[in-house]
Write an enzyme that holds these catalytic residues in place. Structure first.
Site, PDB file in Angstrom:
ATOM      1  N   CYS A 132      32.708  23.204  21.795  1.00 56.31           N
ATOM      2  CA  CYS A 132      33.020  21.820  22.149  1.00 56.31           C
ATOM      3  C   CYS A 132      31.898  21.321  23.055  1.00 56.31           C
ATOM      4  CB  CYS A 132      34.356  21.798  22.885  1.00 56.31           C
ATOM      5  SG  CYS A 132      34.827  20.183  23.519  1.00 56.31           S
TER       6      CYS A 132
ATOM      7  N   CYS B  41      29.347  16.428  18.403  1.00 56.60           N
ATOM      8  CA  CYS B  41      30.765  16.736  18.673  1.00 56.60           C
ATOM      9  C   CYS B  41      31.232  17.550  17.485  1.00 56.60           C
ATOM     10  CB  CYS B  41      31.574  15.445  18.789  1.00 56.60           C
ATOM     11  SG  CYS B  41      33.365  15.709  18.743  1.00 56.60           S
TER      12      CYS B  41
HETATM   13  N1  DGL Z   1      35.107  18.699  19.726  1.00 59.40           N
HETATM   14  C1  DGL Z   1      34.687  18.217  20.970  1.00 59.40           C
HETATM   15  C2  DGL Z   1      33.176  18.134  21.111  1.00 59.40           C
HETATM   16  O1  DGL Z   1      32.464  18.891  20.495  1.00 59.40           O
HETATM   17  C3  DGL Z   1      35.396  17.104  21.678  1.00 59.40           C
HETATM   18  C4  DGL Z   1      36.399  16.270  21.025  1.00 59.40           C
HETATM   19  C5  DGL Z   1      37.317  15.585  22.027  1.00 59.40           C
HETATM   20  O2  DGL Z   1      38.314  16.194  22.341  1.00 59.40           O
HETATM   21  O3  DGL Z   1      37.034  14.448  22.454  1.00 59.40           O
HETATM   22  O4  DGL Z   1      32.670  17.368  21.882  1.00 59.40           O
END
Ligand code: DGL
Length: 259
Positions: free
Chosen positions: A70, A180
């Site tokens: 993430c 993301c």
């Molecule tokens: N999947 C996450 C990222 O790579 C974040 C998504 C979220 O919860 O806003 O930033």
């Protein structure tokens, strides 16, 4: 070895999906913080608390390494987690370097969450790469909600992307950096909207190379099929409907992998 992949939601599955190709014999835990997703629109303090809770749980599961799959959680919390724990912790950052290596001196559009786009970490990265002139940043946080609802190519997704992309002249842009992990699911929809020369670049490979570098000396080189346990915010996922949901995401990742 038992390797944890952690994300606010199902975005991190895109990193695990790639890991299964490179590390076919390890055991994995996938932790999606489904109670608190999305992270990108919350405060940094809240996200730090969520990450702290997830780490406590994962460490209690005796994992050997944690991949923070993430970008948002990495931007907020990875440094603090490394201060607190001594196991290998691998973070993620938008693959701007990879984009500029592939397309030197060309513009790139970096799509990420609000927190990542406005964070100091990405500014440091851009200035380290001397790339201020070439990088355009765009928060596309709504895609996280669409992904969590398994909505990848509906008219609503298309309209949202068309509106967000209408601010850029893509003839002057080489690539879109998927900053993301939830955004990988939308590569086909983005491809449909954008000119054919636009490439999509994610940070999965770089992150996994770093994981392999760190765990190589620790692996037991066993030769069996991988096991995966799924957790939503610390609760083990056992319901068939939820396991099927996760399987559907993995199938979609098979589909978008080559795009
Ligand atoms: N999947 C996450 C990222 O790579 C974040 C998504 C979220 O919860 O806003 O930033």
């Amino acid at each position: 070895m038992k390797i944890a992949f952690f994300d606010s939601g199902i975005g991190g599955l895109s990193v695990l999906h790639h890991a299964l190709k490179l590390l076919p014999n390890e055991d994995f835990i996938f932790y999606a913080d489904e109670d608190n997703v999305p992270y990108g629109t919350k405060s940094r303090e809240q996200v730090l608390e969520f990450v702290d809770t997830a780490f406590k749980f994962l460490v209690s599961q005796k994992v050997d390494a944690i991949v923070v799959a993430c970008n948002t959680a990495t931007s907020v919390a990875v440094r603090k987690m490394r201060e607190k724990y001594s196991l290998p912790i691998i973070g993620m950052e938008p693959a701007i370097k990879k984009a500029l290596d592939l397309f030197p001196k060309q513009n790139v559009l970096v799509a990420a969450t609000e927190i990542t786009v406005h964070g100091e970490k990405i500014q440091r990265l851009i200035s380290k790469l001397n790339a201020e002139k070439f990088v355009k940043l765009r928060a596309l946080g709504e895609l996280v909600n669409f992904a969590e609802q398994q909505e990848f190519n509906s008219p609503a997704v298309e309209n949202y992307l068309r509106a967000e992309f209408s601010n850029y002249n893509f003839e002057e842009i080489s690539s879109v950096v998927l900053g993301c992990t939830h955004f990988n699911y939308f590569k086909d929809t983005m491809k449909k909207i954008l000119p054919a020369h636009i490439k999509f670049i994610d940070g999965n490979e770089g992150t996994l190379k770093q994981l392999i570098r760190l765990i190589e000396p620790l692996t037991d080189k066993k030769n069996s099929a991988p096991s995966i346990e799924f957790f939503y915010s610390g609760r083990k996922v056992t319901e068939p409907a939820e396991l099927e949901r996760l399987d559907n995401y993995l199938k979609r990742l098979d589909y978008v992998f080559e795009i």
